[in-house]
Write an enzyme that holds these catalytic residues in place. Structure first.
Site, PDB file in Angstrom:
ATOM      1  N   LYS A  94       0.876  -1.067   0.037  1.00 41.75           N
ATOM      2  CA  LYS A  94      -0.193   0.062   0.074  1.00 41.75           C
ATOM      3  C   LYS A  94       0.925   1.385  -0.053  1.00 41.75           C
ATOM      4  CE  LYS A  94      -4.489   0.970   0.485  1.00 41.75           C
ATOM      5  NZ  LYS A  94      -5.545   0.195  -0.184  1.00 41.75           N
ATOM      6  N   GLY A 192     -25.154   3.044   4.087  1.00 40.32           N
ATOM      7  CA  GLY A 192     -24.252   3.687   3.159  1.00 40.32           C
ATOM      8  C   GLY A 192     -24.579   3.369   1.627  1.00 40.32           C
TER       9      GLY A 192
END
Ligand code: NAD
Length: 358
Positions: A94, A192
């Protein structure tokens, strides 16, 4: 366990990254700086045991540089587990860029980031994450070939594939809990309604589910009411709704000491990353008899689409791999039941077994 370092120790270099509480045998950590553009990036390669380390690049205005290092260490480890469990021949990495995505993200800054990625020679492959768009990745791809998720290499927005994975994951959970994966007449609460959540809601609606929805963004809620006949609840009450499935598709840490005792559904299966506020909450869910689909197992569809997409746009192989998330989850649920262990612990063990065998 080493005592957590102070931010000063981390930022002054008074202590080494090997002592960092989130350090977990990461293979390589690059801290890149570019004076001309002000780039500050941390690229963490957690593991290349299964292949080059694939993971997105996050641009975020971290309050403290030490937070960026913590994020990169934690997120890169998560990518190792996600990619391993999804059956991808890819390791985990990452990148984070310490910058405000709305103010500081210039083409020059992104190009400087691309040069840092290029220095790693393909050990790390970057892609979009929070604060990074497809267009941004095109700029990075102009500097280094070690990029996925661009027009030349990808299928574009990964969220429809994430949504498909959540849908098949919900069906696997229903099958395990009720002996039928039919959504006809099932009640699902989706918290959401963003890129993923709206897609999940649509697939559930088309399969016959009754929807309860929550979002802070009123137009998204109105759309779900108009298109799916959904019932609306307040965002902070979503977890407590009486339903068959609670699908968190917004924020992390939604499963915590406050919400777990109030959960109104026997299944939790949704897209949000880092749903457990702390690792111990996995056991708390199991103790309440709630079937939890580990987040990185069920939400791997987007990573799969980025990893396997090829020029030309044929997504057959991607869809097949995403649909296999259902089988992976069925396996996790069965093993958790047989071993009387929480599902997240079982998913971690399965990922570690694949890594150990590599
Ligand atoms: P998004 O930003 O498009 O949507 C998030 C939605 O959640 C927005 O509509 C927002 O208004 C809403 N929201 C924010 N706070 C809320 C709250 N307290 N209650 C209810 N709604 C709230 O994001 P997304 O791409 O749909 O991703 C959703 C989640 O899934 C994130 O946690 C993300 O990390 C995770 N995820 C996404 C992908 C992907 O392919 N996009 C892949 C894996 C994991």
């Amino acid at each position: 366990m080493n005592a957590p370092l102070t931010k000063r120790e981390l930022t002054t270099g008074a202590a080494c990254v090997f002592d960092h509480p989130e350090f977990d045998a990461h293979e390589q950590i690059l801290q890149g700086f570019d004076a001309a553009t002000g780039l500050k990036t941390v690229i963490a390669v957690h593991s290349t045991r299964l292949g080059p380390a694939l993971g997105g690049c996050r641009v975020w205005a971290y309050a403290d540089d030490a937070d960026a290092l913590t994020d990169a260490l934690r997120l890169s480890r998560g990518m190792t587990y996600k990619n391993a469990l999804a059956g991808l021949d890819l390791g985990g990495g990452k990148a984070v860029i310490i910058a405000d995505p709305r103010k500081d993200k210039t083409p020059e800054l992104l190009a400087a980031f691309g040069r840092q990625v290029d220095r790693l020679g393909g050990t790390y492959i970057t892609a979009e994450d929070v604060g990074v768009s497809d267009a941004d990745m095109e700029i990075v791809a102009g500097v280094t070939p070690h990029v996925r998720g661009t027009r030349a290499t990808g299928l574009g927005d990964p969220s429809p594939y994430t949504a498909l994975g959540i849908f098949v994951g919900i069906k696997a959970a229903l099958m395990h809990r009720f002996g039928s994966d039919s959504l006809e007449g099932r009640r699902v609460c989706v918290q959401g309604l963003g890129h993923v959540g709206m897609g999940v809601a649509r697939l559930l609606h088309e399969a016959g589910a009754t929807l309860i929805v929550a979002d802070l963004h009123a137009p998204s809620v109105e759309r779900a009411v108009a298109e799916f006949g959904a019932t609306v609840v307040a965002p902070e009450a979503a977890h407590a709704q009486g339903a068959d499935v609670f699908a968190p598709c917004a924020l992390g840490a939604v499963l915590n000491d406050g919400t777990i005792p109030e959960l109104g559904a026997p299944i939790v299966a949704g897209a949000a990353n880092n749903q457990l506020a702390e690792a111990r909450h996995d056991a708390a869910l199991a103790a309440r008899g709630i079937l939890y689909a580990p987040d990185y197992a069920i939400n791997a569809g987007g990573a799969i689409s980025i990893a396997l997409a090829r020029p030309g746009g044929d997504d057959t192989a991607v869809r097949d791999k995403v649909i296999a998330i259902g089988q992976t989850l069925a396996h996790i649920f069965q093993r958790a039941e047989a071993l009387k262990q929480p599902t997240q612990a079982v998913a971690d063990a399965m990922a570690e077994e694949r890594l150990a065998a590599a």
